[in-house]
Design a protein around this motif. Structure first.
Motif, PDB file in Angstrom:
ATOM      1  N   ALA A  99       0.853  -1.195   0.000  1.00 49.33           N
ATOM      2  CA  ALA A  99       0.000   0.000   0.000  1.00 49.33           C
ATOM      3  C   ALA A  99       0.884   1.238   0.000  1.00 49.33           C
ATOM      4  N   ASN A 100       0.663   2.102  -0.987  1.00 44.95           N
ATOM      5  CA  ASN A 100       1.378   3.375  -1.084  1.00 44.95           C
ATOM      6  C   ASN A 100       0.392   4.482  -0.745  1.00 44.95           C
ATOM      7  N   PHE A 101       0.605   5.122   0.387  1.00 47.85           N
ATOM      8  CA  PHE A 101      -0.270   6.199   0.832  1.00 47.85           C
ATOM      9  C   PHE A 101       0.291   7.522   0.342  1.00 47.85           C
ATOM     10  N   LYS A 102      -0.565   8.308  -0.317  1.00 43.28           N
ATOM     11  CA  LYS A 102      -0.141   9.589  -0.873  1.00 43.28           C
ATOM     12  C   LYS A 102      -1.189  10.646  -0.557  1.00 43.28           C
ATOM     13  N   ARG A 103      -0.707  11.837  -0.258  1.00 39.49           N
ATOM     14  CA  ARG A 103      -1.623  12.955  -0.103  1.00 39.49           C
ATOM     15  C   ARG A 103      -2.010  13.442  -1.491  1.00 39.49           C
ATOM     16  N   PRO A 104      -3.260  13.919  -1.684  1.00 41.21           N
ATOM     17  CA  PRO A 104      -3.659  14.428  -2.997  1.00 41.21           C
ATOM     18  C   PRO A 104      -2.791  15.588  -3.473  1.00 41.21           C
ATOM     19  N   VAL A 105      -2.290  16.382  -2.545  1.00 41.27           N
ATOM     20  CA  VAL A 105      -1.402  17.496  -2.894  1.00 41.27           C
ATOM     21  C   VAL A 105      -0.206  17.436  -1.951  1.00 41.27           C
ATOM     22  N   GLY A 106       0.967  17.407  -2.526  1.00 40.47           N
ATOM     23  CA  GLY A 106       2.176  17.357  -1.716  1.00 40.47           C
ATOM     24  C   GLY A 106       2.646  15.936  -1.507  1.00 40.47           C
ATOM     25  N   ASP A 107       3.918  15.795  -1.137  1.00 41.16           N
ATOM     26  CA  ASP A 107       4.459  14.448  -0.946  1.00 41.16           C
ATOM     27  C   ASP A 107       5.250  14.322   0.345  1.00 41.16           C
ATOM     28  N   ARG A 108       5.106  15.270   1.236  1.00 42.58           N
ATOM     29  CA  ARG A 108       5.889  15.246   2.476  1.00 42.58           C
ATOM     30  C   ARG A 108       5.475  14.126   3.417  1.00 42.58           C
ATOM     31  N   GLU A 109       4.205  13.736   3.413  1.00 39.83           N
ATOM     32  CA  GLU A 109       3.721  12.712   4.344  1.00 39.83           C
ATOM     33  C   GLU A 109       3.524  11.349   3.672  1.00 39.83           C
ATOM     34  N   ASP A 110       3.889  11.208   2.408  1.00 38.22           N
ATOM     35  CA  ASP A 110       3.695   9.947   1.699  1.00 38.22           C
ATOM     36  C   ASP A 110       4.505   8.830   2.353  1.00 38.22           C
ATOM     37  N   PHE A 111       3.935   7.621   2.347  1.00 36.39           N
ATOM     38  CA  PHE A 111       4.654   6.468   2.875  1.00 36.39           C
ATOM     39  C   PHE A 111       4.121   5.195   2.229  1.00 36.39           C
ATOM     40  N   SER A 112       4.920   4.141   2.310  1.00 34.71           N
ATOM     41  CA  SER A 112       4.537   2.833   1.782  1.00 34.71           C
ATOM     42  C   SER A 112       4.619   1.808   2.898  1.00 34.71           C
ATOM     43  N   VAL A 113       3.767   0.829   2.818  1.00 33.35           N
ATOM     44  CA  VAL A 113       3.761  -0.230   3.820  1.00 33.35           C
ATOM     45  C   VAL A 113       3.341  -1.536   3.152  1.00 33.35           C
ATOM     46  N   THR A 114       3.962  -2.636   3.566  1.00 32.66           N
ATOM     47  CA  THR A 114       3.548  -3.956   3.101  1.00 32.66           C
ATOM     48  C   THR A 114       2.561  -4.503   4.121  1.00 32.66           C
ATOM     49  N   LEU A 115       1.378  -4.845   3.649  1.00 27.90           N
ATOM     50  CA  LEU A 115       0.344  -5.344   4.546  1.00 27.90           C
ATOM     51  C   LEU A 115       0.614  -6.805   4.858  1.00 27.90           C
ATOM     52  N   LYS A 116       0.333  -7.195   6.091  1.00 32.69           N
ATOM     53  CA  LYS A 116       0.534  -8.602   6.454  1.00 32.69           C
ATOM     54  C   LYS A 116      -0.778  -9.366   6.291  1.00 32.69           C
ATOM     55  N   LYS A 117      -0.636 -10.591   5.875  1.00 32.80           N
ATOM     56  CA  LYS A 117      -1.805 -11.437   5.629  1.00 32.80           C
ATOM     57  C   LYS A 117      -2.321 -11.979   6.956  1.00 32.80           C
ATOM     58  N   VAL A 118      -3.608 -11.721   7.238  1.00 32.88           N
ATOM     59  CA  VAL A 118      -4.225 -12.214   8.473  1.00 32.88           C
ATOM     60  C   VAL A 118      -5.314 -13.242   8.182  1.00 32.88           C
ATOM     61  N   GLY A 119      -5.592 -13.455   6.933  1.00 34.54           N
ATOM     62  CA  GLY A 119      -6.585 -14.434   6.519  1.00 34.54           C
ATOM     63  C   GLY A 119      -6.651 -14.441   5.003  1.00 34.54           C
ATOM     64  N   GLU A 120      -7.397 -15.377   4.450  1.00 34.62           N
ATOM     65  CA  GLU A 120      -7.518 -15.458   2.998  1.00 34.62           C
ATOM     66  C   GLU A 120      -8.211 -14.200   2.481  1.00 34.62           C
ATOM     67  N   GLY A 121      -7.503 -13.433   1.677  1.00 37.26           N
ATOM     68  CA  GLY A 121      -8.045 -12.208   1.114  1.00 37.26           C
ATOM     69  C   GLY A 121      -8.135 -11.053   2.088  1.00 37.26           C
ATOM     70  N   LEU A 122      -7.521 -11.193   3.263  1.00 38.62           N
ATOM     71  CA  LEU A 122      -7.598 -10.157   4.290  1.00 38.62           C
ATOM     72  C   LEU A 122      -6.192  -9.752   4.723  1.00 38.62           C
ATOM     73  N   PHE A 123      -5.908  -8.460   4.603  1.00 40.42           N
ATOM     74  CA  PHE A 123      -4.576  -7.935   4.903  1.00 40.42           C
ATOM     75  C   PHE A 123      -4.699  -6.726   5.814  1.00 40.42           C
ATOM     76  N   GLU A 124      -3.703  -6.564   6.701  1.00 40.01           N
ATOM     77  CA  GLU A 124      -3.725  -5.457   7.640  1.00 40.01           C
ATOM     78  C   GLU A 124      -2.335  -4.838   7.787  1.00 40.01           C
ATOM     79  N   ALA A 125      -2.335  -3.587   8.212  1.00 39.98           N
ATOM     80  CA  ALA A 125      -1.108  -2.880   8.560  1.00 39.98           C
ATOM     81  C   ALA A 125      -1.383  -2.085   9.825  1.00 39.98           C
TER      82      ALA A 125
END
Length: 161
Positions: A99-125
């Motif tokens: 998951a790549n989180f981006k602000r609609p304007v600006g890039d100072r707070e943007d971050f990426s995270v790999t979600l961990k699998k907690v079930g079939e088809g279900l991911f969390e961070a």
């Protein structure tokens, strides 16, 4: 009796004109500084290359939509959840989601995270997402092959944070 009233002189006009243009120039410099320090405005590095890739990307998106796989997101108590399901509602078999989180304007707070699998088809961070508007780009893979790539815009208040 002589009244020494000069009225509006050339000196008054000079001061008024200088004050007017001084205010205009200072406002323009301030606005230009805020504009250049907040966001570059750059959307793509090379617009010509992006235009040439448009048809390929459109075909790939249509193919993904045709699979019937869709995802839903939620955010509660600093836990971001992504649920992928097939057209019939069954969970989709996915190995990894980024998951790549981006602000609609600006890039100072943007971050990426790999979600961990907690079930079939279900991911969390377990990651704090600051309040406000966000665009999250979700890239789902199975066995290294791209299965789903979608971007969703949300406001943290709408997701019941």
């Amino acid at each position: 009796m002589s009244a020494n009233t000069k009225g509006f002189t050339g000196r008054h006009m000079l001061v008024t004109t200088c004050a007017f243009f001084g205010i205009v120039i200072s406002v323009n410099v301030t606005m230009a500084w805020f504009a250049s320090s907040s966001w570059s405005g750059l959307v793509v590095e090379n617009t010509y290359v992006a235009s040439q890739q448009f048809n390929e990307k459109t075909a790939a998106i249509k193919a993904m939509i045709a699979t019937g796989i869709s995802g839903t997101i939620s955010l509660h108590a600093d836990v971001f959840t992504y649920h992928l399901h097939n057209r019939d509602g069954t969970p989709t078999s996915i190995d990894m989601v980024t998951a790549n989180f981006k602000r609609p304007v600006g890039d100072r707070e943007d971050f990426s995270v790999t979600l961990k699998k907690v079930g079939e088809g279900l991911f969390e961070a377990d990651r704090h997402v600051p309040s406000g508007d966000w665009i999250v780009e979700l890239i789902s893979r199975r066995g290294g092959t791209l299965v789903m790539h979608e971007a969703l815009r949300f406001d943290t208040a709408e997701l019941d944070q």
